[in-house]
Design a protein around this motif. Structure first.
Motif, PDB file in Angstrom:
ATOM      1  N   LYS A 421       0.834  -1.207   0.000  1.00  0.00           N
ATOM      2  CA  LYS A 421       0.000   0.000   0.000  1.00  0.00           C
ATOM      3  C   LYS A 421       0.872   1.262   0.000  1.00  0.00           C
ATOM      4  O   LYS A 421       0.605   2.221  -0.729  1.00  0.00           O
ATOM      5  N   GLY A 422       1.899   1.232   0.842  1.00  0.00           N
ATOM      6  CA  GLY A 422       2.786   2.384   0.922  1.00  0.00           C
ATOM      7  C   GLY A 422       3.515   2.631  -0.380  1.00  0.00           C
ATOM      8  O   GLY A 422       3.685   3.780  -0.800  1.00  0.00           O
ATOM      9  N   LYS A 423       3.951   1.571  -1.051  1.00  0.00           N
ATOM     10  CA  LYS A 423       4.669   1.726  -2.309  1.00  0.00           C
ATOM     11  C   LYS A 423       3.765   2.329  -3.377  1.00  0.00           C
ATOM     12  O   LYS A 423       4.201   3.175  -4.174  1.00  0.00           O
ATOM     13  N   LYS A 424       2.498   1.915  -3.401  1.00  0.00           N
ATOM     14  CA  LYS A 424       1.553   2.487  -4.371  1.00  0.00           C
ATOM     15  C   LYS A 424       1.388   3.983  -4.132  1.00  0.00           C
ATOM     16  O   LYS A 424       1.301   4.774  -5.077  1.00  0.00           O
ATOM     17  N   GLN A 425       1.333   4.383  -2.866  1.00  0.00           N
ATOM     18  CA  GLN A 425       1.206   5.806  -2.548  1.00  0.00           C
ATOM     19  C   GLN A 425       2.458   6.572  -2.971  1.00  0.00           C
ATOM     20  O   GLN A 425       2.371   7.673  -3.508  1.00  0.00           O
ATOM     21  N   VAL A 426       3.624   5.966  -2.733  1.00  0.00           N
ATOM     22  CA  VAL A 426       4.877   6.599  -3.149  1.00  0.00           C
ATOM     23  C   VAL A 426       4.908   6.753  -4.665  1.00  0.00           C
ATOM     24  O   VAL A 426       5.316   7.805  -5.190  1.00  0.00           O
ATOM     25  N   MET A 427       4.472   5.722  -5.403  1.00  0.00           N
ATOM     26  CA  MET A 427       4.455   5.770  -6.867  1.00  0.00           C
ATOM     27  C   MET A 427       3.521   6.867  -7.368  1.00  0.00           C
ATOM     28  O   MET A 427       3.840   7.593  -8.313  1.00  0.00           O
ATOM     29  N   GLU A 428       2.354   7.007  -6.695  1.00  0.00           N
ATOM     30  CA  GLU A 428       1.394   8.026  -7.099  1.00  0.00           C
ATOM     31  C   GLU A 428       1.954   9.422  -6.857  1.00  0.00           C
ATOM     32  O   GLU A 428       1.811  10.326  -7.697  1.00  0.00           O
ATOM     33  N   MET A 429       2.581   9.621  -5.703  1.00  0.00           N
ATOM     34  CA  MET A 429       3.191  10.916  -5.402  1.00  0.00           C
ATOM     35  C   MET A 429       4.297  11.250  -6.395  1.00  0.00           C
ATOM     36  O   MET A 429       4.442  12.401  -6.832  1.00  0.00           O
ATOM     37  N   THR A 430       5.085  10.228  -6.784  1.00  0.00           N
ATOM     38  CA  THR A 430       6.161  10.437  -7.747  1.00  0.00           C
ATOM     39  C   THR A 430       5.608  10.867  -9.098  1.00  0.00           C
ATOM     40  O   THR A 430       6.147  11.762  -9.753  1.00  0.00           O
ATOM     41  N   LYS A 431       4.514  10.231  -9.531  1.00  0.00           N
ATOM     42  CA  LYS A 431       3.886  10.605 -10.806  1.00  0.00           C
ATOM     43  C   LYS A 431       3.428  12.059 -10.779  1.00  0.00           C
ATOM     44  O   LYS A 431       3.582  12.802 -11.753  1.00  0.00           O
ATOM     45  N   GLN A 432       2.837  12.453  -9.656  1.00  0.00           N
ATOM     46  CA  GLN A 432       2.359  13.829  -9.527  1.00  0.00           C
ATOM     47  C   GLN A 432       3.509  14.821  -9.583  1.00  0.00           C
ATOM     48  O   GLN A 432       3.408  15.876 -10.222  1.00  0.00           O
ATOM     49  N   LEU A 433       4.608  14.488  -8.922  1.00  0.00           N
ATOM     50  CA  LEU A 433       5.773  15.371  -8.932  1.00  0.00           C
ATOM     51  C   LEU A 433       6.371  15.472 -10.330  1.00  0.00           C
ATOM     52  O   LEU A 433       6.756  16.559 -10.783  1.00  0.00           O
ATOM     53  N   LYS A 434       6.451  14.343 -11.055  1.00  0.00           N
ATOM     54  CA  LYS A 434       7.019  14.349 -12.404  1.00  0.00           C
ATOM     55  C   LYS A 434       6.170  15.157 -13.379  1.00  0.00           C
ATOM     56  O   LYS A 434       6.696  15.737 -14.335  1.00  0.00           O
ATOM     57  N   SER A 435       4.878  15.195 -13.103  1.00  0.00           N
ATOM     58  CA  SER A 435       3.979  15.950 -13.986  1.00  0.00           C
ATOM     59  C   SER A 435       3.907  17.425 -13.606  1.00  0.00           C
ATOM     60  O   SER A 435       3.155  18.191 -14.210  1.00  0.00           O
ATOM     61  N   GLY A 436       4.672  17.809 -12.562  1.00  0.00           N
ATOM     62  CA  GLY A 436       4.706  19.211 -12.157  1.00  0.00           C
ATOM     63  C   GLY A 436       3.616  19.597 -11.192  1.00  0.00           C
ATOM     64  O   GLY A 436       3.427  20.776 -10.883  1.00  0.00           O
ATOM     65  N   ARG A 437       2.874  18.592 -10.668  1.00  0.00           N
ATOM     66  CA  ARG A 437       1.798  18.876  -9.714  1.00  0.00           C
ATOM     67  C   ARG A 437       2.282  18.595  -8.286  1.00  0.00           C
ATOM     68  O   ARG A 437       3.135  17.752  -8.063  1.00  0.00           O
TER      69      ARG A 437
END
Length: 454
Positions: A421-437
């Motif tokens: 669960k934690g890894k999925k949250q980390v992956m989602e946060m990383t995607k948001q950061l890469k997209s500039g959000r």
């Protein structure tokens, strides 16, 4: 429960409960101050300090109206905060160690933790101030005192100087000569204490003071002894002209009231407070930060300083890079937990984070236990298993890890589920950061420490 926790658990609640209107009225001020007065007295704050504290707040609060957009409880918190900072000493008073070599003379009664504190001060001077300390053993009366200091120095990589049972005044002079010859920046004198103040003790301390002319004379007092630390401090100050106070053992059941009183009663600043047994568990005392903590505002500055001092920056940078690349695994989690452990127990860390004070003691204890269990389980895994968690689905690996760690199957399954669960949250946060959000952090606190991982 450390210093400030007892007050923090009560003062802000009293203010929020009674300040529900838009104006600071005589009635709601009176009721709030009554509860604050009782809390301070129960915390063992000196009665004279309590009276003066309440009087000043009452004078400032009476008749005040609330600024636009500010609630009555916020206005009262502001007033209480101002007075707390004032009685705690207003500003931080740093050590005077600009001279080379500077001399810090540590004094106090037996049982306050003086020798241990000398070690902590030496460690802090080396780590934070990047100076070369020399700790000097002058306590020739308490069995094992000098050996204890030498052992602490050897364990924590700072130099010590001792001459056994030789006259302490002579040893202090020789230590100064040695410090100058070997280019030490700071000399810290671990002087003798007694179970109570006596003439012989004070004469010896005064002779040492005259012999080496210290820049700092700090008294070490036990925070669990209550109001008596004020009387002890005054007696030492009358002869030695102290420059500050170090209060130890404030990580236990001490309610800290005497610490809140000592500056007002003696006009001496609190320089350090001891918040644990570890060599790094000595905090420089900042009145504003302590007032923030008492009123449930956290202490981000101290948290940042602690992290800077103990966290391995290269390890954290490497872990963050792997997270950003989507490669976060159990080995990275294990490394992160090791860095967190260097900063102290989870309860102490969370109390420095604004808003985290709302977590109950049982919630913090539960999170701390999960971290402990997770670490045991991960230590029972091979590096390959931590780097490739998918192989942990194999029954034979699962059974081996459970047996080797002494933990239960449920704890093992919970760790892997929480990690996923934690890894999925980390992956989602990383995607948001890469997209500039900006990543959406809402609700992470409700899911537990680490955003649901614990």
């Amino acid at each position: 429960m450390g210093f400030g926790d007892f007050l923090a658990n009560r003062m802000k609640k009293s203010i929020e409960k009674n300040m529900k209107k838009t104006t600071l009225t005589e009635d709601n001020i009176k009721e709030t101050l009554r509860e604050i007065r009782l809390t301070l007295i129960e915390a063992d704050v000196n009665l004279e300090v309590v009276k003066e504290f309440i009087k000043k707040i009452e004078t400032k609060a009476t008749g005040q109206y609330i600024s636009e957009g500010v609630r009555a409880d916020q206005q009262m918190v502001k007033l209480v905060h101002e007075e707390l900072v004032d009685i705690l000493g207003k500003t931080n008073k740093p050590l005077e160690i600009s001279k080379r070599p500077s001399v810090i003379m540590m004094v106090g009664l037996q049982g306050a933790g003086k020798t241990t504190t000398v070690g902590k001060v030496a460690h802090l001077i080396a780590k934070k101030h990047n100076k070369k300390p020399l700790a000097v053993g002058l306590d020739i009366y308490r069995p094992g005192a000098i050996d204890q200091l030498v052992e602490i120095g050897a364990k924590n990589n700072f130099a010590t100087f001792e001459k056994g049972k030789q006259d302490p005044v002579k040893t202090a002079k020789e230590a100064m000569d040695y410090a100058e010859k070997e280019n030490f920046d700071v000399v810290i004198l671990d002087t003798a204490g007694r179970l109570q103040i006596d003439k012989n003790l004070m004469t010896e301390l005064n002779n040492i003071r005259k012999a080496v002319s210290p820049q700092e004379i700090l008294i070490v007092v036990d925070g669990m002894t209550g109001q008596d630390i004020i009387n002890v401090t005054k007696e030492f100050d009358s002869l030695l002209k102290l420059s500050g106070v170090v209060v130890t053992k404030l990580d236990g059941d001490a309610r800290g009231g005497a610490t809140l009183s000592i500056t007002s009663m003696t006009n001496l600043p609190v320089k350090f407070i001891g918040e644990g047994e570890g060599i790094g568990a000595l905090a420089e005392f900042h009145p504003k930060r302590m007032a923030d903590r008492i009123l449930g505002m956290g202490d981000v500055d101290s948290l940042f300083e602690k992290a800077t001092e103990v966290v391995d920056q290269r390890t954290m940078e490497k872990t963050m890079k792997r997270m950003f690349m989507g490669q976060f695994d159990l080995e990275d989690l294990r490394n992160q937990l090791a860095q967190v452990a260097k900063m102290g127990n989870l309860g102490g860390i969370m109390k420095m984070i604004p808003g985290a004070q709302k977590l109950t003691e049982s919630q913090l204890e539960g999170a701390q236990k999960k971290l402990f269990v997770a670490n045991i389980l991960m230590n029972s895994m091979t590096l390959k298993e931590r780097r490739e968690p998918r192989v942990l689905k194999a029954i034979n690996r699962k059974q081996r890890i459970i047996k080797g760690s002494g933990r239960t199957e449920k704890e093992y399954n919970d760790l892997l589920q929480q990690f996923d669960k934690g890894k999925k949250q980390v992956m989602e946060m990383t995607k948001q950061l890469k997209s500039g959000r900006m990543p959406n952090l809402g609700g992470l606190g409700k899911k537990g420490f680490g955003g649901g991982m614990f």
